[in-house]
Design a protein around this motif. Structure first.
Motif, PDB file in Angstrom:
ATOM      1  N   LYS A  67     -15.120 -24.576   8.083  1.00 19.01           N
ATOM      2  CA  LYS A  67     -15.664 -23.207   8.009  1.00 19.01           C
ATOM      3  C   LYS A  67     -14.597 -22.198   7.602  1.00 19.01           C
ATOM      4  O   LYS A  67     -14.618 -21.045   8.037  1.00 19.01           O
ATOM      5  N   LEU A  68     -13.686 -22.644   6.752  1.00 13.93           N
ATOM      6  CA  LEU A  68     -12.624 -21.732   6.323  1.00 13.93           C
ATOM      7  C   LEU A  68     -13.171 -20.623   5.439  1.00 13.93           C
ATOM      8  O   LEU A  68     -12.491 -19.644   5.162  1.00 13.93           O
ATOM      9  N   ASP A 124     -27.475 -27.297  16.153  1.00 15.18           N
ATOM     10  CA  ASP A 124     -27.508 -27.972  14.850  1.00 15.18           C
ATOM     11  C   ASP A 124     -26.814 -27.071  13.829  1.00 15.18           C
ATOM     12  O   ASP A 124     -27.432 -26.473  12.969  1.00 15.18           O
ATOM     13  N   PRO A 125     -25.484 -26.963  13.969  1.00 16.05           N
ATOM     14  CA  PRO A 125     -24.740 -26.053  13.103  1.00 16.05           C
ATOM     15  C   PRO A 125     -24.631 -26.594  11.685  1.00 16.05           C
ATOM     16  O   PRO A 125     -24.747 -27.805  11.464  1.00 16.05           O
ATOM     17  N   PRO A 126     -24.400 -25.713  10.724  1.00 17.84           N
ATOM     18  CA  PRO A 126     -24.142 -26.190   9.375  1.00 17.84           C
ATOM     19  C   PRO A 126     -22.905 -27.086   9.368  1.00 17.84           C
ATOM     20  O   PRO A 126     -22.040 -26.954  10.229  1.00 17.84           O
ATOM     21  N   LEU A 127     -22.862 -27.998   8.437  1.00 20.37           N
ATOM     22  CA  LEU A 127     -21.746 -28.934   8.252  1.00 20.37           C
ATOM     23  C   LEU A 127     -21.635 -29.923   9.415  1.00 20.37           C
ATOM     24  O   LEU A 127     -20.586 -30.483   9.679  1.00 20.37           O
ATOM     25  N   ALA A 132     -18.047 -30.803  11.273  1.00 19.87           N
ATOM     26  CA  ALA A 132     -18.013 -29.615  12.135  1.00 19.87           C
ATOM     27  C   ALA A 132     -17.582 -30.024  13.544  1.00 19.87           C
ATOM     28  O   ALA A 132     -18.115 -30.978  14.109  1.00 19.87           O
ATOM     29  N   THR A 133     -16.634 -29.299  14.098  1.00 23.10           N
ATOM     30  CA  THR A 133     -16.106 -29.640  15.420  1.00 23.10           C
ATOM     31  C   THR A 133     -16.586 -28.648  16.483  1.00 23.10           C
ATOM     32  O   THR A 133     -17.067 -27.565  16.173  1.00 23.10           O
ATOM     33  N   SER A 392     -20.025 -14.517   3.533  1.00 21.94           N
ATOM     34  CA  SER A 392     -19.077 -15.631   3.624  1.00 21.94           C
ATOM     35  C   SER A 392     -19.096 -16.420   2.324  1.00 21.94           C
ATOM     36  O   SER A 392     -19.986 -16.242   1.488  1.00 21.94           O
ATOM     37  N   GLY A 393     -18.102 -17.279   2.193  1.00 26.57           N
ATOM     38  CA  GLY A 393     -18.000 -18.088   0.972  1.00 26.57           C
ATOM     39  C   GLY A 393     -17.950 -17.214  -0.274  1.00 26.57           C
ATOM     40  O   GLY A 393     -18.498 -17.580  -1.315  1.00 26.57           O
TER      41      GLY A 393
END
Lengths: 439, 496
Positions: A67-68, A124-127, A132-133, A392-393
């Protein structure tokens, strides 16, 4: 002795980029740390930060590095600190439905570890499937469709073990579901993007696995029918686990069975079988006359659909993604506002609303100039609807004109004060949240 | 230093401040007569009493702001107060300070059913929120037992819970935003009409901050739909351990009841002697389970829960046939604290939390402690979330017994913390439990909380002397004061 040498002595594993040694793969940071550290214990993190705060070395904590793209770009730092070696479940008491996990553990692995007890960590987060940690989940507070029923990480977190910028280890919150002793520091960590402390462990409330699951895909010929149905669903005596509204383009992108519909509603119910059946019946009756399609799916068949909803809007190659937080009714109508805006006519925009959370997600792809206009429109829209926005992104070329954060309002000065108190030397890069030129 | 500051608080000083307060609020909103101040000497924890210099009754955020600015200029500590029902001494006045009572700020400002938000002033009584939206089929979920008198401002300060928070959460899960007067007098809004926000979660810091971070002047509350169906089960057990095991088994089966309450034999008999709820006097414990939600879901849950209760040794199981029987089941539970007054001239209500899995062990240890101190302890608790309310019974006429009861209550908290729990689940730390905060947190952790406090209140004037076990300064973040070192002017707020 250089700080790189000093830091390298504090951990059993590290990597010096450009040294010729093939180290573990690291994400594309967008900056060049002199050393990447892989501590195995909280004490090692403490030692690193204690040294860093004394020496003024800036440290960038990360775990999955998925998620950088969130927040402002980070300026140069001295070292990157990976949590990947802190990746174990430390505590799981099934009868308490509470678990403590190290923050470098992948969310998916954590979920697998507890499912043997018929329990779920309902996020259920993205990635999710690409690394995803737990630490990233807490730091970003990005959650997916299941937040409709279970809320975000904010509602699930009970405690954290963290290391302050000065190296002090703190264990705050607790391991019980009800606790009002002291300020709620664990919730302060949620969404702070690692700017206040390095998170080492987190304790969460878990939920029981439900017996039966069904998904509904509802198609609509026009947005008026869809809004009508969405409001009726919100008012009905039902408890959906997930409730999303897709615009036509996104529905097509997801390959839903309602292709061609102007709007699509996705619903999922998890409960006893008879309760799910009854709730589906209620939806059918509630939306009667509004839908152009009404499709029921088993859990297995709908899996890809929910995975797509989970990952949206953080898609590669777009100009930017945005998340608007709005009042509930505004999030139902926001799709029409966006669709009908001339400011978005020159770009490809995909939209999804999660009404129960007041969230509208948008991804925009297009020429830079049009993308900037679209961003301006979205920011004004959020403001006019009484909400806020996050981008973002953001494509590199747009970053001068599209800021990651909208207006924080009255909170900004206190947020800065908290950052200053927790980390007066800005060891943990505060620029992720605070724009340098906004005072 | 303290003495010299106190010396400044002369009669002339007092009349000057009184005149300024009257200028801001009007004479009818400023109380300084000794006999009128008595009503504000304590909150619900009446064992601690302090008379403030003034009590003020502002009617708007602007008035609160002007009073707080005056306090800052004069370095006067101030204590926010709602209905005064708190049980931890959180609204205990400061003897050289001003109590800011929010009781006149009691308007419901907006009811927005489509967005499921009600906007209220802090002095609105908890139950009034539900009353305002009930006809539309909605309600406000947090339901502390004092909900007919306690106010939303106090609920926000204490992060109040209630019997239904296992499923629906506590106040922090139902507050979307607040407008507040910060300790320097500035007015700020955090959150609002939106269920989610960005940036540091200041709202979560404010909810449960026990009035130390400012004075809330407007609250955005989330309301939820009334459940379609509510069914309440009553079960009696020979052994309290079996009631506890039932609680864990029910949740593990996939059912999250709206509430689960356990009462032990002593509580049952106290209740039966007063309100006659029909509980069996010979039962070791009774368990109330309330299920709510969509009709089909609840109807599927009822037989599943009955099966679990049977498996865990329930002697008698009753499903409330109608609303009046349901109310009867609850009548005993809701009367439990008051009923103690019938069987004991004095009692001390404790509020601790334990993991559900340690219920049987902890109850055993509490029983042992009671024997050791020669005092009876009745147990009434929110079993689903492990929130115990042991009631230590004593006779205030017997010399030393109230001190013994207080000591025993403290020992009970140690047992809770040793079991992995907390010193408070819903009553707050306040003045009463600040000495126990260090059972849960070490100095670095308490210093970290102080960093938050200092970010909001560098002068330390806002409700000083609460929560933190030892006075802490903001001069060097996290520093504690030691011994008799002379405090700097910035520390004065802690000392009044």
């Amino acid at each position: 002795m250089s700080y790189v040498t000093e830091l390298s002595k504090m951990v059993s594993s590290f990597h010096v980029p450009g040294s010729g040694d093939a180290g573990p793969s690291v994400p594309e940071f967008g900056f060049s740390p002199q050393i990447v550290l892989y501590p195995e214990t909280v004490e090692e993190i403490s030692q690193i930060l204690s040294f860093a705060s004394r020496s003024g070395i800036r440290i960038f904590p990360f775990a999955g590095g998925t998620k950088l793209f969130l927040g402002n770009p980070v300026d140069e730092v001295g070292a990157a600190l990976s949590l990947r070696r802190l990746c174990r479940v430390l505590f799981h008491e099934p009868s308490d439905m509470v678990s403590t996990v190290q923050c470098g553990m992948e969310v998916r692995e954590f979920q697998k570890a507890i499912e043997c007890e018929n329990q779920i960590f309902p996020v259920d987060p993205p990635l999710l499937n690409t690394g995803a940690t737990v630490g990233g989940l807490v730091s970003s507070n990005l959650c997916g469709p299941m937040s409709t029923r279970y809320g975000t990480c904010r509602e699930l977190i009970l405690g954290v073990k963290a290391v302050r910028a000065d190296g002090e280890i703190i264990n705050v919150g607790g391991k019980v579901v009800k606790n009002v002793a002291g300020y709620d520091i664990p919730k302060l960590m949620v969404g702070s993007l690692g700017t206040l402390c390095v998170l080492a462990e987190a304790t969460f409330r878990l939920y029981p696995r439900q017996h039966f699951s069904r998904t509904l895909v509802l198609g609509f010929d026009n947005h008026v029918s869809c809004s009508q149905a969405a409001r009726a669903i919100l008012a009905a005596d039902i408890v959906p686990t997930c409730f999303e509204i897709l615009d036509e383009n996104l529905s097509s992108e997801f390959g839903t069975t309602t292709q061609g519909a102007k709007r699509t509603i996705l619903l999922r119910f998890d409960s006893f079988e008879e309760a799910v059946v009854e709730q589906i019946k209620e939806v059918r009756e509630t939306t009667l006359g509004e839908t152009s399609a009404f499709v029921e799916m088993t859990d297995e068949i709908s899996r890809d659909l929910w995975a797509a909803a989970r990952e949206f809007p953080f898609l590669p190659g777009v100009s930017f993604s945005s998340k608007l937080t709005l009042p509930v009714t505004a999030s139902v109508e926001a799709l029409s506002d966006i669709e009908s805006s001339p400011a978005l006519s020159g770009v490809d925009a995909l939209c999804l609303s999660r009404p129960a959370r007041g969230v509208t997600l948008v991804s925009v792809s297009g020429e830079d100039e049009q993308a900037v206009s679209a961003a301006c429109f979205l920011e004004n829209l959020a403001d006019s609807l009484g909400g806020r926005i996050m981008f973002s992104g953001i494509r590199r070329e747009l970053r001068e004109k599209v800021r990651a954060w909208g207006d924080f309002g009255d909170a900004l000065s206190l947020m800065k004060n908290i950052k200053q108190r927790f980390d007066p030397r800005d060891i943990l890069p505060g620029e992720k949240i605070f724009d340098a030129d906004r005072g | 230093m303290m003495g010299s500051q106190a010396a400044k608080r002369t009669g002339r000083w007092k009349s000057r401040i009184a005149s300024e307060l009257v200028g801001i609020l009007g004479a009818e909103a400023v109380i300084s007569a000794e006999d009128e101040l008595i009503a504000y000497e304590s909150d619900g924890l009446t064992g601690y009493r302090v008379k403030p210099v003034f009590v003020v009754l502002p009617s708007s955020a602007e008035e609160v702001s002007r009073v707080v600015k005056l306090c800052n200029r004069e370095k006067i500590p101030f204590v926010p107060r709602g209905a005064g029902t708190g049980l931890s001494g959180g609204a205990l006045p400061n003897r050289e300070g001003i109590v800011i009572s929010l009781s006149r700020m009691n308007r419901i400002l907006d009811v927005d059913i489509p967005n499921r938000v009600v906007v209220v002033e802090p002095g609105v009584v908890n139950i009034s929120v539900t009353d305002a939206v009930s006809a539309e089929g909605f309600y406000y979920a947090p339901d502390p037992s004092s909900q007919i008198v306690c106010t939303i401002g106090g609920n926000v300060a204490e992060n109040s819970g209630g019997v239904h928070c296992l499923k629906y959460g506590v106040t922090t899960n139902h507050v979307l935003g607040v407008e507040m007067v910060l300790p320097d007098g500035a007015v700020a809004t955090f959150g609002g009409m939106t269920p989610e926000n960005f940036g540091y979660d200041l709202l979560s810091l404010v909810v449960g901050s026990e009035g130390l971070l400012g004075i809330v002047t407007k609250v955005f509350l989330r309301i939820i739909k009334k459940p379609q169906v509510v069914r309440t089960l009553f079960a009696s057990f020979e052994r309290i351990e079996d009631a506890g095991a039932s609680v864990s088994a029910i949740i593990s089966s996939g059912v999250i009841p709206a509430g689960m309450e356990i009462m032990d034999n002593l509580s049952i008999n106290a209740v039966e002697s007063t309100v006659g709820a029909g509980y069996p006097r010979d039962a070791g414990a009774i368990l109330l389970v309330e299920l709510d939600g969509p009709g089909a879901e609840v109807n599927a849950q009822v037989p599943a829960v009955i099966g679990i209760l049977r498996e865990n040794g329930a002697v008698e199981i009753k499903l409330a046939a109608d609303e009046s029987e349901r109310q009867l089941f609850w009548k005993g539970r809701k009367s439990a604290f008051a009923a103690m007054g019938k069987i004991s001239p004095g009692y001390y209500v404790q509020d601790g939390v334990i993991p559900r899995s340690s219920l049987a062990r902890v109850l055993g240890e509490i029983g042992d402690l009671g024997k050791q101190y020669g005092l009876r302890v009745a147990n009434v608790f929110h079993a689903g979330d492990g929130n115990l309310h042991p009631l230590v019974l004593y006779d205030p006429e017997v010399e030393g017994e109230s001190e013994k009861a207080e000591e025993l209550s403290g020992e009970i908290l140690r047992v809770c913390v040793d079991a992995g729990g907390s010193i408070t689940g819903e009553h707050g730390v306040g003045f009463d439990k600040k000495r126990f905060l260090s059972l849960m947190f070490n100095e670095q952790e308490i210093d970290t909380m102080n960093l938050v406090r200092c970010a909001f209140d560098e002068e330390g004037l806002c409700n000083p002397g609460k929560v933190f076990p030892t006075p802490r300064t903001c001069v060097e973040p996290g520093m504690r004061k030691h011994g008799s070192e002379a405090p700097s002017p910035k520390e004065m707020g802690e000392l009044f």
